[in-house]
Design an enzyme around this catalytic site. Structure first.
Site, short mmCIF file in Angstrom:
data_model
loop_
_atom_site.label_atom_id
_atom_site.label_comp_id
_atom_site.label_asym_id
_atom_site.label_seq_id
_atom_site.Cartn_x
_atom_site.Cartn_y
_atom_site.Cartn_z
N ASP A 257 -9.09 19.26 -7.96
CA ASP A 257 -7.84 18.51 -7.88
C ASP A 257 -6.76 19.38 -8.52
O ASP A 257 -6.94 19.86 -9.64
CB ASP A 257 -7.96 17.19 -8.64
CG ASP A 257 -9.14 16.35 -8.14
OD1 ASP A 257 -9.47 16.47 -6.95
OD2 ASP A 257 -9.71 15.60 -8.94
N ASP B 281 -12.91 3.91 -2.96
CA ASP B 281 -12.69 4.14 -4.39
C ASP B 281 -13.00 2.85 -5.13
O ASP B 281 -12.45 1.80 -4.81
CB ASP B 281 -11.23 4.54 -4.66
CG ASP B 281 -10.90 5.93 -4.13
OD1 ASP B 281 -11.79 6.56 -3.54
OD2 ASP B 281 -9.75 6.37 -4.31
#
Length: 243
Positions: A129, A8
């Site tokens: 998500d 990330d």
């Protein structure tokens, strides 16, 4: 099942967030390309890259770091975060990324997903998500009224290669993935599902392997392998048993 180590990116560095909160970040490496090589050497089969700054800004923000990563590894990679149009998809694929993950835009502009799947078959993945089964968008800042399973079926109809399913309440919390929600989502569609969020131990990998037959083909892990709670080599070896 394959293990996807995660990188990330925030301000060009490798970080992990807790529950998707940008202010709750921990920096793990200043050189993303070096970290990518480490994950490859430890057996990672597909590298999962997220441009966190891009996810929040809605435009790509870590292009140079991404370019350095894909040039440093031989394994395939997938990238998400701030990808909202065909030009950006094409630019990243030309940069060397193997497949692109569409998240927020898949909810807000499904027509783009359909067009992208037509233009780049086999190279479009959709990230769903969810919080309490409802789709969250814009770096998880907004929870919508749409159910994750409904969106997954819609994306399947467009021809996406796979669905990445994240329970955001678990992400970065080392509490284990939401096995039951992942299984239910996988069984509601006929395309592969990749589990994400909450992996903390080999036991979690074992639990996910138990639902592999439901269509769960991979698992993304980040914080657990950075902290050493999960040994990437051991996790990969576990998935290869019985192959």
């Amino acid at each position: 099942m394959i293990i996807l180590p995660a990188i990330d990116l925030k301000n060009g560095r490798c970080v992990r967030l807790e529950q998707g909160l940008m202010e709750k970040d921990t920096v793990y490496h200043d050189d993303p390309a070096a970290q990518a090589r480490i994950w490859q050497e430890q057996g990672g089969e597909l590298l999962h890259i997220v441009d966190l700054d891009g996810a929040f800004a809605g435009v790509p923000k870590n292009r140079e770091a991404i370019k350095a990563i894909v040039e440093a590894i031989d394994i395939p990679s997938e990238l998400g975060g701030g990808i909202r149009d065909l030009a950006t998809i094409e630019a990243y694929l030309e940069l060397g990324v193997d497949r692109v993950i569409l998240g927020t835009v898949a909810k807000e502009n499904p027509g783009l997903v359909e067009e992208a799947c037509r233009k780049f078959p086999g190279r479009i993945v959709v990230g769903i998500d969810a919080k309490d089964g409802l789709v969250a968008v814009r770096g998880w800042a907004d929870v919508t009224e749409k159910r994750a399973s409904e969106m997954a079926r819609e994306m399947e109809g467009f021809g996406v290669e796979a669905i990445i399913y994240t329970d955001i309440a678990r992400d970065g919390m080392m509490q284990g993935p939401n096995i039951e929600a992942t299984r239910q989502l996988a069984e509601s569609i006929n395309i592969p599902v990749i589990a994400s969020g909450g992996v903390s131990s080999l036991r979690d990998i074992e639990n996910l392997l138990a639902i592999e037959s439901s269509g769960v083909v991979g698992v993304i892990t980040g914080k657990a392998i950075y902290t050493g709670a999960l040994d990437l080599r051991e996790a990969v070896a576990l998935t290869k048993k019985g192959r």
